[in-house]
Design a protein around this motif. Structure first.
Motif, mmCIF file in Angstrom:
data_model
loop_
_atom_site.group_PDB
_atom_site.id
_atom_site.type_symbol
_atom_site.label_atom_id
_atom_site.label_comp_id
_atom_site.label_asym_id
_atom_site.label_seq_id
_atom_site.Cartn_x
_atom_site.Cartn_y
_atom_site.Cartn_z
ATOM 1 N N LEU A 1 -3.143 -3.323 -2.411
ATOM 2 C CA LEU A 1 -4.380 -3.011 -1.701
ATOM 3 C C LEU A 1 -5.594 -3.600 -2.399
ATOM 4 C CD1 LEU A 1 -5.409 0.187 0.053
ATOM 5 C CD2 LEU A 1 -6.811 -0.500 -1.897
ATOM 6 N N VAL B 1 -3.038 -5.318 1.945
ATOM 7 C CA VAL B 1 -3.829 -4.367 2.729
ATOM 8 C C VAL B 1 -5.284 -4.387 2.264
ATOM 9 C CG1 VAL B 1 -4.107 -1.944 3.395
ATOM 10 C CG2 VAL B 1 -1.810 -2.903 3.079
ATOM 11 N N ILE C 1 4.779 -0.131 6.154
ATOM 12 C CA ILE C 1 3.628 0.518 5.537
ATOM 13 C C ILE C 1 4.032 1.820 4.861
ATOM 14 C CG2 ILE C 1 1.462 1.740 6.048
ATOM 15 C CD1 ILE C 1 0.946 -0.336 8.231
ATOM 16 N N ILE D 1 -4.211 -6.006 7.524
ATOM 17 C CA ILE D 1 -2.915 -6.131 6.860
ATOM 18 C C ILE D 1 -2.369 -7.537 7.065
ATOM 19 C CG2 ILE D 1 -0.533 -5.270 6.719
ATOM 20 C CD1 ILE D 1 -1.609 -2.629 7.901
ATOM 21 N N LEU E 1 3.232 -1.902 -0.565
ATOM 22 C CA LEU E 1 1.858 -2.327 -0.345
ATOM 23 C C LEU E 1 1.189 -2.797 -1.629
ATOM 24 C CD1 LEU E 1 0.444 0.609 1.850
ATOM 25 C CD2 LEU E 1 1.874 -1.306 2.556
#
Length: 313
Positions: free
Chosen positions: A184, A210, A299, A236, A182
C-alpha cells in the motif's frame, strides 16, 4: 475461511495534511463495537506522535467508546510487557499510529505483541491503520529505491512526483502481513504516485499495488466484505496477468515496459459482500462478475498469492 476474523481498515493520507475525519471514524467506531468498544492505540516514539494519539483517543471517546488506552511503543521490550499484552487481549479495536511504517514493523515483528495483535484480529477485532500504520499492515512496505528523480523547482512544469514506472524507483521491505496479498501507498493521491505503484507491481507482480486517497479507507473483512468509505477512492494495480516486463533487465532510472497491468478504481460507496454459496454481490444486490470476484478474493485473502512466472519479472 474463519467467520470470526475481524476487519482490517486502511486509511490514506498524511497525518500533517489530513485532519481527523469524524464521519469516517464514526464508521470505524461502529465496526469496533460502538458503545461496547475497547480500544488500544499503539503509537511509536516522541511527544508529537503521542499528541496525535491523544487526538484519536478524544475522538473515539466522543464517539462512545467505553475505553481507549494509549500504548507508547518506544522499544521492543514494551512489546513484551504483560500490561501491553493484556490491553490488546481485551481490545475490540487496535489503532496503529506511526510516521514511519518501517520503524513500527521493527518494533513489533516477532514479538508477543504482534502475536496478540494477530489473535485479536482472529477473534474479530478491528485493526486500523491510519497513514503509515496502514502501510505497515500489508505484506510489504514501499520504500525509496536506488534511483531518485532530479531536483525540481516550483516553477518547473513537471515539479511533481515521478509519474512513470522506472527501474530502481522503489524498494520493498517486510510489513506485518495481516493482508499478505497487498502493498500500500498511503500518499498515493497527494503525491501522484502512479509510477511508484506500477513500479512495485513490476518488482513483485504477485502483490496488488494499492493506493488509498486521503480521508478514505479500504475496509476488508476477509470472507465477508470489502468496502470503500470516506471521501475519495482506492486505486489498485494488479499484475496477475502481466504478459511482458522489462523490469529484470532495465538499467537504473530507465522507464519500464509493461503489458497487461490491470487498473481498478473503487470509489467511496463501493460495497461488496460474499454470499453463502461463495459468490459475491454488490450493495445493490447485483451479482459480481467473475473478474471482480477474483479481485475481491485477492484483496481479502489471508494467504499470499501464488508468485508470477519468473520470465515476467
Amino acid at each position: 475461511m474463519s467467520k470470526t476474523l475481524g476487519r482490517v481498515i486502511l486509511i490514506g493520507g498524511e497525518p500533517q495534511r489530513t485532519p481527523l475525519d469524524a464521519t469516517l471514524m464514526s464508521r470505524v467506531a461502529f465496526w469496533a463495537g460502538g458503545a461496547d468498544a475497547a480500544w488500544v492505540i499503539i503509537t511509536t516514539g516522541s511527544a508529537p506522535r503521542v499528541r496525535g494519539a491523544s487526538a484519536y483517543r478524544r475522538l473515539l471517546l466522543d464517539l462512545g467508546a467505553r475505553e481507549v488506552r494509549v500504548l507508547q511503543l518506544r522499544s521492543r521490550e514494551v512489546a513484551e510487557d504483560s500490561r501491553a499484552l493484556n490491553g490488546v487481549r481485551q481490545a475490540t479495536g487496535v489503532l496503529l499510529l506511526a510516521q514511519d511504517p518501517e520503524q513500527l514493523v521493527s518494533l513489533l515483528v516477532d514479538t508477543p505483541l504482534q502475536a496478540e495483535l494477530v489473535r485479536a484480529f482472529t477473534r474479530g477485532a478491528c485493526i486500523v491503520g491510519p497513514h503509515a500504520g496502514a502501510a505497515a499492515l500489508t505484506a510489504r512496505i514501499v520504500g525509496p529505491g536506488h534511483w531518485a528523480p532530479p531536483p525540481q523547482t516550483e516553477t518547473d512544469a513537471s515539479a511533481m512526483a515521478d509519474v512513470h514506472p522506472r527501474a530502481g524507483l522503489v524498494s520493498l521491505n517486510a510489513g506485518l502481513g495481516l493482508l499478505p496479498g497487498l502493498v500500500l501507498d498511503h500518499h498515493y493521491c497527494e503525491k501522484q504516485r502512479w509510477g511508484r505503484l506500477v513500479s512495485l507491481v513490476a518488482l513483485s507482480p504477485d502483490l496488488l499495488g494499492v493506493g488509498v486517497d486521503a480521508g478514505t479507507a479500504l475496509v476488508v473483512a476477509p470472507g465477508r466484505a470489502v468496502e470503500v468509505v470516506g471521501q475519495g477512492a482506492v486505486t489498485i494495480f494488479d499484475g496477475g496477468r502481466l504478459s511482458h516486463s522489462t523490469a529484470s533487465h532495465a538499467s537504473s532510472g530507465q522507464l519500464l515496459g509493461l503489458c497487461h497491468v490491470q487498473l481498478n478504481t473503487l470509489p467511496t460507496g463501493f460495497s461488496f459482500r460474499w454470499r453463502r454459496n461463495g459468490e459475491g454481490a454488490m450493495a445493490d444486490g447485483s451479482r459480481a462478475s467473475a473478474t471482480l470476484l477474483q479481485l475481491m478474493r485477492a484483496i481479502s485473502s489471508t494467504e499470499a498469492r501464488s508468485p508470477i512466472s519468473p520470465k515476467y519479472r
